[in-house]
Design a protein around this motif. Sequence first.
Motif, PDB file in Angstrom:
ATOM      1  N   LEU A 118       0.826  -1.209   0.000  1.00 48.54           N
ATOM      2  CA  LEU A 118       0.000   0.000   0.000  1.00 48.54           C
ATOM      3  C   LEU A 118       0.863   1.263   0.000  1.00 48.54           C
ATOM      4  N   LEU A 119       1.930   1.250   0.805  1.00 50.26           N
ATOM      5  CA  LEU A 119       2.809   2.417   0.869  1.00 50.26           C
ATOM      6  C   LEU A 119       3.535   2.657  -0.450  1.00 50.26           C
ATOM      7  N   SER A 120       3.936   1.577  -1.107  1.00 50.24           N
ATOM      8  CA  SER A 120       4.647   1.730  -2.377  1.00 50.24           C
ATOM      9  C   SER A 120       3.747   2.314  -3.472  1.00 50.24           C
ATOM     10  N   GLY A 121       2.436   2.215  -3.294  1.00 47.21           N
ATOM     11  CA  GLY A 121       1.496   2.758  -4.282  1.00 47.21           C
ATOM     12  C   GLY A 121       1.167   4.229  -4.085  1.00 47.21           C
ATOM     13  N   ILE A 122       1.637   4.826  -2.978  1.00 47.13           N
ATOM     14  CA  ILE A 122       1.371   6.246  -2.716  1.00 47.13           C
ATOM     15  C   ILE A 122       2.470   7.069  -3.387  1.00 47.13           C
ATOM     16  N   ASN A 123       2.144   7.621  -4.560  1.00 44.59           N
ATOM     17  CA  ASN A 123       3.115   8.371  -5.361  1.00 44.59           C
ATOM     18  C   ASN A 123       2.645   9.810  -5.518  1.00 44.59           C
ATOM     19  N   LEU A 124       3.337  10.737  -4.875  1.00 43.30           N
ATOM     20  CA  LEU A 124       2.934  12.142  -4.904  1.00 43.30           C
ATOM     21  C   LEU A 124       3.050  12.769  -6.290  1.00 43.30           C
ATOM     22  N   GLU A 125       3.946  12.253  -7.102  1.00 40.20           N
ATOM     23  CA  GLU A 125       4.216  12.883  -8.386  1.00 40.20           C
ATOM     24  C   GLU A 125       3.200  12.500  -9.465  1.00 40.20           C
TER      25      GLU A 125
END
Length: 202
Positions: free
Chosen positions: A96-103
């Motif tokens: 889940l954390l790896s899927g949070i992409n700010l860009e």
Amino acid sequence: MELEELKASWNTFDKRLAETEFVNLRMVKEMVAQKTKTALDRLYGLSLYNCVVGLIIMGVVAPYVFLNSPVSTTSFIIVEVAMVIGYIPQVWKLILLSGINLECKRCNELSRQVLRYKQACHRESLWTITCVTMAMVLFYISELGYNPAAGYKLNTRIWLVVGLTLLTFALAFVVGAWQLRRHAQQMIEIERGLEELKEFEN
């Protein structure tokens, strides 16, 4: 002529002021995004650390203890299965954390992903407590009731086993409390950062 020059100067000044405001807003947005990304990276690092430690315990520590103690194969399997089951939420949180992409994603979508991550953290607590409790009960039933080869009696040896168990729980509690505190701080920074970034999108 002077009036035309004054108008031209005013328009030039107004244009530069607008450009300066745009640059300042962009700089503020970049600073907020960088701060939020740093908090996300720390959270990801903490989760990755937990996954690596879990693998070491399952693959190295537990087998070493089993091979150098009178613990039965059944008891060892109970502990290993419990650790594998408890490991599943750690991997899911990392995904889940790896899927949070700010860009690449908008703030609304990022907020939904953060909410899913928080729900996973809440479920993990219930999952872990249930898993550990059942594993310890089954372990003690297996060892004390069905492992006569270990020679457990109400003497210093059994108190040593109980003492080591309590020490393990105490250490796990201290480390867990420290990690929860760090985790909560990072989550506050991430949620605050997303709220601030959402204002730049509006």
